[in-house]
Design an enzyme around this catalytic site. Structure first.
Site, mmCIF file in Angstrom:
data_model
loop_
_atom_site.group_PDB
_atom_site.id
_atom_site.type_symbol
_atom_site.label_atom_id
_atom_site.label_comp_id
_atom_site.label_asym_id
_atom_site.label_seq_id
_atom_site.Cartn_x
_atom_site.Cartn_y
_atom_site.Cartn_z
ATOM 1 N N THR A 140 0.921 -1.782 -0.139
ATOM 2 C CA THR A 140 0.157 -0.268 0.090
ATOM 3 C C THR A 140 0.983 1.323 0.457
ATOM 4 O OG1 THR A 140 -1.786 1.168 1.562
ATOM 5 C CG2 THR A 140 -0.516 0.041 2.412
ATOM 6 N N TYR A 183 -2.246 -0.140 10.764
ATOM 7 C CA TYR A 183 -2.543 -1.110 9.428
ATOM 8 C C TYR A 183 -1.182 -0.430 8.870
ATOM 9 C CZ TYR A 183 -3.570 -0.817 5.027
ATOM 10 O OH TYR A 183 -3.877 -1.594 3.548
#
Length: 371
Positions: A140, A183
């Site tokens: 990501t 995250y």
């Protein structure tokens, strides 16, 4: 998400050296599975089916590719089940993850277990095999942090970098890593484990640091899949909640282009081994949240209500991928223009969600023709 044992009988596809896709019933995973099965490959989907709606994706895959797509319903944290699924695979695409910043803040330990322990389970299963096989990992852009040092101006309802190099090309892979939120930490750590297993154990791994991917089979929630979420809310006549001022910018990439990039990474794994690539729509497909809502209003032919709320932790005001490295090394074609991709997604959502009101086909066709 709870741990679950795999199905008691091993899928026959295991004996035919399938492509293993963890999280293969999810948005990107199901589209990958569809591409590879359409090309004649045997595909093994490994998925806990924890996210609402992904079971429909798996049913769709099995119906569309009978005999080519098999599934193990299991948790990525189940070390034995993961090793069994990876035991005969010819390549692995690792999509299984906890994908929401908000969830990671609510339960950082589970986020850690899924994203780091789960990835290590898979890597170690491949390390114990007699011959190395490729693993392509879905990372990501959050590994670059909140990019607070990038100076921005606000122009036409969008943030624009003052640095002309960033403005013209986007954020490159040389950008220092800076993990924010649980995250970001878990995905970033997994990202680094994947790269190091190429260095330490000679496993042909590759990392794709994704920006915003959108398209068919995306369920669309506030936490993940915001492009589809905006469209779904608008089509159902519901307000859209924007966290922040709506001027934050992302480069969006159609799922078909993302799938092609993953397939190309496998094809070029010899040169891609041990490397990370930024994957997104690039500067030509950069758009702010406010600009997307205006476009959606054009697509559906009516106003869309927006509700504003506070910024969320770690949110980037501006992130656009510098896609030159991925395009050059992986041989990627220019991406689908975002207006055309959004029209395609709107049409698919209308067909899939029978409760949605009808939209004028002529408007969709006209918008879809734009670049």
């Amino acid at each position: 998400m709870t741990e679950s044992r795999p199905q008691s009988s091993a899928p026959a596809v295991l004996r035919r050296k399938p492509i293993l896709i963890t999280g293969g019933a999810g948005f990107i995973g199901s589209n990958l599975a569809d591409r590879f099965a359409s090309e004649g490959h045997d595909v093994l989907v490994y998925d806990a089916l924890a996210r609402p709606g992904v079971d429909r994706n798996l049913e769709w895959l099995k119906k569309r590719h009978p005999g080519k797509v098999s599934a193990v319903i299991g948790d990525i944290r189940d070390e034995t089940a993961v090793a069994d699924a990876a035991g005969e695979a010819q390549a692995v695409f690792h999509m299984a993850a906890q994908v929401a910043v908000t969830t990671s803040l609510a339960d950082p330990r589970e986020d850690f277990e899924i994203n780091i322990r789960g990835t290590l389970n898979l890597l170690d299963a491949l390390r114990r095999r007699s011959e190395p096989i490729p693993l392509i990992f879905a990372s990501t852009n959050k590994v670059y942090g909140d990019l607070a040092d990038v100076e921005l101006d606000k122009t036409n309802d969008a943030y624009v970098p003052r640095d002309p190099a960033i403005r013209d090309k986007g954020i490159g892979e040389a950008r220092p890593l800076d993990f924010h939120t649980p995250y970001g930490c878990s995905k970033g750590a997994a990202d680094q484990y994947v790269l190091d297993y190429a260095r330490s154990f000679d496993i042909p791994t590759c990392v794709m640091r994704m920006s915003c991917i959108y398209g068919q089979r995306q369920m669309g929630t506030e936490d993940q899949g915001w492009v589809a979420h905006f469209l779904i809310r608008a089509l159902e006549g519901e307000p859209i909640t924007i966290y922040g001022d709506g001027c934050q910018v992302r480069d969006i990439l159609d799922i078909s282009d993302a799938v092609s990039a993953y397939a190309s990474a496998w094809k070029h794994i010899g040169s891609a081994k041990g490397r990370a690539f930024n994957l997104g729509g690039g500067p030509s497909n950069a758009i702010s949240l406010k600009q997307l809502i205006v476009h959606i209003e054009d697509v559906i032919g009516r106003p869309v209500e927006a509700i504003y709320s506070d910024w969320r932790a770690g949110d980037q005001r501006y992130y656009v991928s510098d896609t030159r490295l991925a395009a050059g090394e992986l041989g990627l074609k220019p991406p689908i223009p975002w207006r055309k991709g959004i029209a395609n997604l709107a049409r698919w959502l209308q067909e899939e969600r029978v409760s949605l009101p009808a939209m004028p086909d002529i408007r969709l066709q006209a918008v879809g023709a734009l670049s």
